[in-house]
Design a protein around this motif. Structure first.
Motif, short mmCIF file in Angstrom:
data_model
loop_
_atom_site.label_atom_id
_atom_site.label_comp_id
_atom_site.label_asym_id
_atom_site.label_seq_id
_atom_site.Cartn_x
_atom_site.Cartn_y
_atom_site.Cartn_z
N ILE A 101 25.19 37.80 24.94
CA ILE A 101 26.38 36.95 24.88
C ILE A 101 27.55 37.83 25.30
O ILE A 101 27.70 38.96 24.79
N ALA A 102 28.37 37.34 26.24
CA ALA A 102 29.45 38.16 26.77
C ALA A 102 30.60 37.30 27.28
O ALA A 102 30.43 36.11 27.55
N LEU A 103 31.75 37.94 27.41
CA LEU A 103 32.91 37.33 28.05
C LEU A 103 33.18 38.10 29.34
O LEU A 103 33.03 39.33 29.39
N ALA A 104 33.57 37.37 30.39
CA ALA A 104 34.01 37.98 31.63
C ALA A 104 35.47 37.61 31.84
O ALA A 104 35.83 36.43 31.74
N LEU A 105 36.29 38.60 32.11
CA LEU A 105 37.72 38.41 32.32
C LEU A 105 38.08 38.98 33.68
O LEU A 105 37.64 40.08 34.03
N GLY A 106 38.86 38.24 34.44
CA GLY A 106 39.26 38.71 35.76
C GLY A 106 40.72 38.46 36.02
O GLY A 106 41.25 37.42 35.68
N ALA A 107 41.38 39.46 36.64
CA ALA A 107 42.79 39.30 36.98
C ALA A 107 43.04 40.00 38.32
O ALA A 107 42.47 41.05 38.58
N PRO A 108 43.86 39.40 39.17
CA PRO A 108 44.50 38.10 38.99
C PRO A 108 43.48 36.97 39.06
O PRO A 108 42.30 37.22 39.31
N LEU A 109 43.94 35.76 38.83
CA LEU A 109 43.06 34.61 38.79
C LEU A 109 42.27 34.44 40.09
O LEU A 109 41.07 34.20 40.08
N ASP A 110 42.92 34.59 41.23
CA ASP A 110 42.25 34.47 42.52
C ASP A 110 41.55 35.79 42.84
O ASP A 110 42.15 36.85 42.73
N TYR A 111 40.27 35.73 43.23
CA TYR A 111 39.56 36.98 43.51
C TYR A 111 39.55 37.32 44.98
O TYR A 111 38.99 38.34 45.38
N GLY A 112 40.14 36.51 45.83
CA GLY A 112 40.19 36.82 47.26
C GLY A 112 38.82 36.71 47.90
O GLY A 112 37.91 36.09 47.37
N LYS A 113 38.65 37.35 49.04
CA LYS A 113 37.36 37.32 49.75
C LYS A 113 36.32 38.00 48.88
O LYS A 113 36.55 39.02 48.27
N GLN A 114 35.14 37.39 48.84
CA GLN A 114 34.05 37.92 48.04
C GLN A 114 32.83 38.10 48.94
O GLN A 114 32.42 37.18 49.63
N VAL A 115 32.28 39.31 48.94
CA VAL A 115 31.03 39.58 49.65
C VAL A 115 29.91 39.41 48.63
O VAL A 115 29.94 40.00 47.55
N LYS A 116 28.90 38.59 48.98
CA LYS A 116 27.78 38.29 48.09
C LYS A 116 26.50 38.73 48.78
O LYS A 116 25.98 38.03 49.65
N LEU A 117 25.97 39.90 48.42
CA LEU A 117 24.78 40.45 49.07
C LEU A 117 23.52 40.02 48.35
O LEU A 117 23.37 40.22 47.15
N ARG A 118 22.59 39.41 49.13
CA ARG A 118 21.28 38.99 48.61
C ARG A 118 20.23 39.39 49.64
O ARG A 118 20.51 39.45 50.84
N ASP A 119 19.02 39.65 49.16
CA ASP A 119 17.93 39.99 50.06
C ASP A 119 17.54 38.76 50.87
O ASP A 119 17.24 37.70 50.31
#
Length: 166
Positions: A101-119
């Motif tokens: 069980i966990a909380l994730a917090l991110g700032a600023p609210l917008d994360y901008g461009k996101q690179v998502k690497l998958r095989d």
């Protein structure tokens, strides 16, 4: 002031048994907040990823999470927090036998461009992926596709998934 009961927030389709987005229900404008419950084998994210703009902190309430990072694997136990800076790649998992069980917090609210690497099985390497939410027989599903060749690299449904999360 705004107050919310976590169990009153809808569960989202994620690679986690439970993921409740608390940002909008709390009226947050400057940072994001998400609540997670990970069954063994579940992940916090769809892919090994980074955020161009957002810093991200995970606070583990129960269990132990393992994060794949550019520097190797790290374990974050209950009562501990970990911070990932802008541009740092990571993906967190429950590799143990007990629920996380966990909380994730991110700032600023917008994360901008996101690179998502998958095989990607067709490309033979980890490639950037796009995620799309689709309706499949009245059920919301998230599908990951390789941006290089269009091959599907993962598919998620709401709630716990049988076996290991893709």
């Amino acid at each position: 002031m705004q107050r919310v009961r976590i169990d009153d927030v809808d569960n989202d389709v994620q690679p986690a048994a439970v993921m409740r987005k608390l940002t909008k229900p709390l009226g947050l404008t400057d940072f994001a907040m998400n609540y997670y419950e990970l069954e063994p084998g579940d992940s916090f994210a769809y892919a090994y990823h980074n955020h161009a703009v957002q810093e991200e902190v995970f606070y583990v309430i129960e269990g132990a999470a393992v994060f794949e990072t550019e520097g190797g694997r790290i374990e974050v136990d209950a009562g501990e927090a970990v911070r990932f800076g802008r541009g740092e790649f990571q993906r967190g998992w429950n590799r143990g036998e007990e629920r996380v069980i966990a909380l994730a917090l991110g700032a600023p609210l917008d994360y901008g461009k996101q690179v998502k690497l998958r095989d990607c099985p067709d490309c033979g390497e980890a490639t950037d992926n796009r995620l799309e939410r689709v309706d499949e027989n009245g059920e919301e599903v998230v599908v990951a596709e390789c941006t290089e060749c269009g091959t599907e690299t993962g598919r998620w449904y709401e709630g716990p998934m049988d076996g290991t999360v893709p």
